[in-house]
Design a protein around this motif. Structure first.
Motif, PDB file in Angstrom:
ATOM      1  N   ALA A   1      61.785  14.450   9.372  1.00  0.00           N
ATOM      2  CA  ALA A   1      61.935  13.516  10.485  1.00  0.00           C
ATOM      3  C   ALA A   1      62.500  12.183  10.003  1.00  0.00           C
ATOM      4  CB  ALA A   1      60.593  13.291  11.163  1.00  0.00           C
ATOM      5  N   ASP A   2      63.364  11.614  10.807  1.00  0.00           N
ATOM      6  CA  ASP A   2      63.884  10.279  10.511  1.00  0.00           C
ATOM      7  C   ASP A   2      62.882   9.207  10.927  1.00  0.00           C
ATOM      8  OD1 ASP A   2      66.823  10.939   9.785  1.00  0.00           O
ATOM      9  OD2 ASP A   2      66.494  12.009  11.663  1.00  0.00           O
ATOM     10  N   THR A   3      62.120   9.508  11.983  1.00  0.00           N
ATOM     11  CA  THR A   3      61.141   8.557  12.506  1.00  0.00           C
ATOM     12  C   THR A   3      59.838   9.285  12.794  1.00  0.00           C
ATOM     13  OG1 THR A   3      62.896   7.245  13.544  1.00  0.00           O
ATOM     14  CG2 THR A   3      60.646   6.869  14.326  1.00  0.00           C
ATOM     15  N   LEU A   4      58.727   8.676  12.430  1.00  0.00           N
ATOM     16  CA  LEU A   4      57.413   9.211  12.738  1.00  0.00           C
ATOM     17  C   LEU A   4      56.800   8.407  13.878  1.00  0.00           C
ATOM     18  CD1 LEU A   4      55.998   9.621   9.121  1.00  0.00           C
ATOM     19  CD2 LEU A   4      56.919  11.432  10.585  1.00  0.00           C
ATOM     20  N   ILE A   5      56.220   9.114  14.836  1.00  0.00           N
ATOM     21  CA  ILE A   5      55.438   8.466  15.875  1.00  0.00           C
ATOM     22  C   ILE A   5      53.977   8.643  15.485  1.00  0.00           C
ATOM     23  CG2 ILE A   5      54.741   8.574  18.289  1.00  0.00           C
ATOM     24  CD1 ILE A   5      57.560   9.213  19.031  1.00  0.00           C
ATOM     25  N   VAL A   6      53.294   7.538  15.221  1.00  0.00           N
ATOM     26  CA  VAL A   6      51.981   7.561  14.594  1.00  0.00           C
ATOM     27  C   VAL A   6      50.933   6.963  15.528  1.00  0.00           C
ATOM     28  CG1 VAL A   6      50.676   6.962  12.523  1.00  0.00           C
ATOM     29  CG2 VAL A   6      53.175   7.200  12.390  1.00  0.00           C
ATOM     30  N   THR A   7      49.853   7.692  15.750  1.00  0.00           N
ATOM     31  CA  THR A   7      48.721   7.125  16.475  1.00  0.00           C
ATOM     32  C   THR A   7      47.830   6.398  15.477  1.00  0.00           C
ATOM     33  OG1 THR A   7      47.474   9.200  16.277  1.00  0.00           O
ATOM     34  CG2 THR A   7      48.743   8.865  18.298  1.00  0.00           C
ATOM     35  N   VAL A   8      47.455   5.176  15.812  1.00  0.00           N
ATOM     36  CA  VAL A   8      46.646   4.353  14.915  1.00  0.00           C
ATOM     37  C   VAL A   8      45.555   3.662  15.728  1.00  0.00           C
ATOM     38  CG1 VAL A   8      48.548   3.946  13.306  1.00  0.00           C
ATOM     39  CG2 VAL A   8      48.150   2.346  15.190  1.00  0.00           C
ATOM     40  N   ARG A   9      44.544   3.206  15.023  1.00  0.00           N
ATOM     41  CA  ARG A   9      43.490   2.427  15.665  1.00  0.00           C
ATOM     42  C   ARG A   9      43.688   0.959  15.313  1.00  0.00           C
ATOM     43  NH1 ARG A   9      39.570   3.208  18.618  1.00  0.00           N
ATOM     44  NH2 ARG A   9      39.660   5.499  18.419  1.00  0.00           N
ATOM     45  N   THR A  10      43.710   0.118  16.341  1.00  0.00           N
ATOM     46  CA  THR A  10      43.858  -1.319  16.129  1.00  0.00           C
ATOM     47  C   THR A  10      42.540  -2.051  16.280  1.00  0.00           C
ATOM     48  OG1 THR A  10      44.486  -1.598  18.463  1.00  0.00           O
ATOM     49  CG2 THR A  10      46.271  -1.310  16.859  1.00  0.00           C
ATOM     50  N   LYS A  11      41.558  -1.389  16.893  1.00  0.00           N
ATOM     51  CA  LYS A  11      40.216  -1.970  16.991  1.00  0.00           C
ATOM     52  C   LYS A  11      39.241  -0.877  17.420  1.00  0.00           C
ATOM     53  CE  LYS A  11      40.336  -3.457  21.849  1.00  0.00           C
ATOM     54  NZ  LYS A  11      40.154  -4.581  22.770  1.00  0.00           N
ATOM     55  N   GLY A  12      37.930  -1.158  17.278  1.00  0.00           N
ATOM     56  CA  GLY A  12      36.922  -0.230  17.762  1.00  0.00           C
ATOM     57  C   GLY A  12      36.525   0.830  16.752  1.00  0.00           C
ATOM     58  N   ALA A  13      35.645   1.725  17.219  1.00  0.00           N
ATOM     59  CA  ALA A  13      35.110   2.796  16.374  1.00  0.00           C
ATOM     60  C   ALA A  13      35.987   4.037  16.443  1.00  0.00           C
ATOM     61  CB  ALA A  13      33.683   3.139  16.813  1.00  0.00           C
ATOM     62  N   GLN A  14      35.684   5.020  15.586  1.00  0.00           N
ATOM     63  CA  GLN A  14      36.526   6.198  15.371  1.00  0.00           C
ATOM     64  C   GLN A  14      36.878   6.945  16.653  1.00  0.00           C
ATOM     65  OE1 GLN A  14      35.026   8.833  12.359  1.00  0.00           O
ATOM     66  NE2 GLN A  14      36.187  10.616  13.109  1.00  0.00           N
ATOM     67  N   ARG A  15      35.942   7.107  17.564  1.00  0.00           N
ATOM     68  CA  ARG A  15      36.175   7.935  18.739  1.00  0.00           C
ATOM     69  C   ARG A  15      36.276   7.118  20.029  1.00  0.00           C
ATOM     70  NH1 ARG A  15      35.632  13.251  18.165  1.00  0.00           N
ATOM     71  NH2 ARG A  15      35.002  13.499  20.328  1.00  0.00           N
ATOM     72  N   ASP A  16      36.441   5.822  19.918  1.00  0.00           N
ATOM     73  CA  ASP A  16      36.609   5.000  21.119  1.00  0.00           C
ATOM     74  C   ASP A  16      37.922   5.343  21.817  1.00  0.00           C
ATOM     75  OD1 ASP A  16      34.254   3.764  20.599  1.00  0.00           O
ATOM     76  OD2 ASP A  16      35.123   1.831  19.993  1.00  0.00           O
ATOM     77  N   SER A  17      37.902   5.319  23.135  1.00  0.00           N
ATOM     78  CA  SER A  17      39.125   5.592  23.894  1.00  0.00           C
ATOM     79  C   SER A  17      40.062   4.391  23.889  1.00  0.00           C
ATOM     80  CB  SER A  17      38.773   5.975  25.339  1.00  0.00           C
ATOM     81  OG  SER A  17      38.059   7.190  25.370  1.00  0.00           O
ATOM     82  N   SER A  18      39.501   3.208  23.778  1.00  0.00           N
ATOM     83  CA  SER A  18      40.335   2.012  23.698  1.00  0.00           C
ATOM     84  C   SER A  18      40.629   1.699  22.235  1.00  0.00           C
ATOM     85  CB  SER A  18      39.614   0.833  24.349  1.00  0.00           C
ATOM     86  OG  SER A  18      38.382   0.581  23.680  1.00  0.00           O
ATOM     87  N   GLY A  19      41.542   0.770  22.022  1.00  0.00           N
ATOM     88  CA  GLY A  19      41.869   0.362  20.661  1.00  0.00           C
ATOM     89  C   GLY A  19      42.817   1.288  19.935  1.00  0.00           C
ATOM     90  N   ILE A  20      43.547   2.127  20.669  1.00  0.00           N
ATOM     91  CA  ILE A  20      44.514   3.060  20.063  1.00  0.00           C
ATOM     92  C   ILE A  20      45.931   2.594  20.377  1.00  0.00           C
ATOM     93  CG2 ILE A  20      45.432   5.417  20.145  1.00  0.00           C
ATOM     94  CD1 ILE A  20      42.578   6.391  20.620  1.00  0.00           C
ATOM     95  N   ALA A  21      46.783   2.624  19.378  1.00  0.00           N
ATOM     96  CA  ALA A  21      48.195   2.252  19.535  1.00  0.00           C
ATOM     97  C   ALA A  21      49.082   3.401  19.074  1.00  0.00           C
ATOM     98  CB  ALA A  21      48.506   0.984  18.736  1.00  0.00           C
ATOM     99  N   VAL A  22      50.324   3.367  19.520  1.00  0.00           N
ATOM    100  CA  VAL A  22      51.339   4.326  19.085  1.00  0.00           C
ATOM    101  C   VAL A  22      52.478   3.530  18.465  1.00  0.00           C
ATOM    102  CG1 VAL A  22      52.983   6.088  19.793  1.00  0.00           C
ATOM    103  CG2 VAL A  22      50.738   5.971  20.890  1.00  0.00           C
ATOM    104  N   LEU A  23      52.786   3.815  17.208  1.00  0.00           N
ATOM    105  CA  LEU A  23      53.788   3.048  16.488  1.00  0.00           C
ATOM    106  C   LEU A  23      54.971   3.923  16.073  1.00  0.00           C
ATOM    107  CD1 LEU A  23      51.521   0.946  14.071  1.00  0.00           C
ATOM    108  CD2 LEU A  23      52.327   0.331  16.351  1.00  0.00           C
ATOM    109  N   LEU A  24      56.154   3.352  16.165  1.00  0.00           N
ATOM    110  CA  LEU A  24      57.367   3.971  15.644  1.00  0.00           C
ATOM    111  C   LEU A  24      57.532   3.536  14.189  1.00  0.00           C
ATOM    112  CD1 LEU A  24      59.644   3.211  18.707  1.00  0.00           C
ATOM    113  CD2 LEU A  24      59.320   5.508  17.780  1.00  0.00           C
TER     114      LEU A  24
END
Length: 380
Positions: free
Chosen positions: A163-186
């Motif tokens: 792949a030339d680009t990876l789309i990565v799910t990351v946590r920006t805040k909160g605990a491991q299984r929180d529904s909030s605090g998730i970002a998607v980065l190029l």
């Protein structure tokens, strides 16, 4: 509801079937699997020339304005031909994030490369203990100046090797299984701090485990809300599930045809085994199960465009349950009716079953989605 294809959709089907007949004989596929990353750049270029890579994108973005039905037609054909090129990872998933959540700047930077075939994507989402839960994210991205710094690991990244680009799910805040605090980065796949371990998956495709060690990306790399991107991830995952359901229908359809053809030619006791009534009944059962899967794939395709996340999730989960059950039944029956030859690498039928097995475990297996269906009170 009218399930007949429009004239444009019928022409698309004929065009795709003709292209795959030309470039995707079983022996040709074996050669593609030996190329770097396990797929053919020449075939990928043919897909681009025929407009297949731009199919789901808006005309304003350089695409052809196709919808879920067009993707279903394409994925069924890819299933029948056992296509190995990274259409799911690049167009359905990578393109899906850009279509549903990308800014105009992000679309302008990435969509032309997807459409002309010069750029491919990988979706880095799965983690060591996350299984099928999209909200289970420990890979962390912290703010640093005008950007993000990523640390963590992702596993079984399809097309991750090339792949030339990876789309990565990351946590920006909160605990491991929180529904909030998730970002998607190029993330550029060649960014400093990225290491990859590539390997073959059961169906012969290539995947990679990817480690991120202090990987720096710009603040503008975030697709959508960097603290609440889970709804976007779920939307794209439902698109991918619907596409996989369609691919599985193509695989099952071809498995049944190949099995019936084999029953007409394989002889036992001096007659074709297809003349035995008990085996005819098994083939009839396979046909019934296939048609159940086909109807649920259509249901998922229609539901994938529903804006209501709960209603969409119910429908797609129910379809994934039926697809998983049908794929297992047809795959097992196909192998058994082929006998010992069905277990060899030289026989095409085994490759269909391997791909069906991988689809079953991609974005949730039948048991996982059955639990989702039961929780919402919708019958599978």
């Amino acid at each position: 509801m009218d399930f007949n294809l429009s004239e444009e959709q019928r022409l698309l089907k004929e065009s795709v079937d003709g292209l795959l007949t030309d470039v995707y004989a079983f022996d040709q596929r074996k050669k593609y699997l030996k190329e770097k990353g396990g797929w053919s750049r020449v075939v990928w270029s043919r897909f681009a020339q025929q407009g297949l890579l731009g199919l789901p994108f808006a005309e304003a973005d350089g695409g052809f304005g196709g919808g879920g039905v067009e993707t279903m037609i394409l994925m069924e054909a890819f299933g029948r031909a056992l296509v190995v090129e990274p259409y799911l990872a690049t167009v359905v998933i990578g393109g899906g994030f850009l279509r549903h959540g990308g800014s105009n700047v992000q679309k302008a930077a990435h969509l032309p490369g997807i459409i002309d075939g010069s750029k491919t994507f990988g979706f880095a989402q799965l983690e060591k203990n996350s299984r099928y839960d999209l909200n289970d994210v420990t890979t962390f991205a912290k703010k640093s100046g005008d950007g993000w710094v990523i640390d963590g690991e992702k596993f079984v990244v399809l097309n991750g090797e090339n792949a030339d680009t990876l789309i990565v799910t990351v946590r920006t805040k909160g605990a491991q299984r929180d529904s909030s605090g998730i970002a998607v980065l190029l993330v550029p796949a060649d960014a400093r701090g990225i290491s990859k371990k590539s390997y073959l998956t059961q169906d012969g495709l290539h995947a990679a485990d990817v480690s991120f060690t202090s990987v720096e990306v710009a603040r503008a790399a975030a697709i959508g809300d960097p603290e609440n991107a889970l709804p976007l991830v779920e939307r794209v995952a439902d698109d991918a599930r619907a596409a996989l359901c369609a691919e599985a229908v193509g695989l099952m359809d071809e498995s049944l045809k190949a099995t019936v053809d084999y029953m007409k030619t394989r002889k036992q006791f001096g007659v074709p085994i297809g003349s035995f009534q008990s085996l005819q009944h098994r083939a009839a059962d396979m046909f019934v199960v296939l048609e159940q899967a086909r109807s649920m794939s259509m249901y998922a395709t229609m539901a994938a465009d529903i804006d209501n996340a709960a209603e969409r999730a119910k429908a797609v989960a129910a379809a994934k349950v039926q697809i998983g059950r049908s794929g297992k039944f047809i795959g097992q029956q196909s192998i058994q009716l082929h006998g010992g030859i069905g277990m060899t690498m030289a026989a095409k039928i085994g490759h269909y079953f391997k791909r069906l097995t991988m689809i079953e475990h991609t974005f949730g297996d039948a048991d996982y989605h059955l639990r989702r269906v039961s929780e919402t009170g919708v019958l599978a």
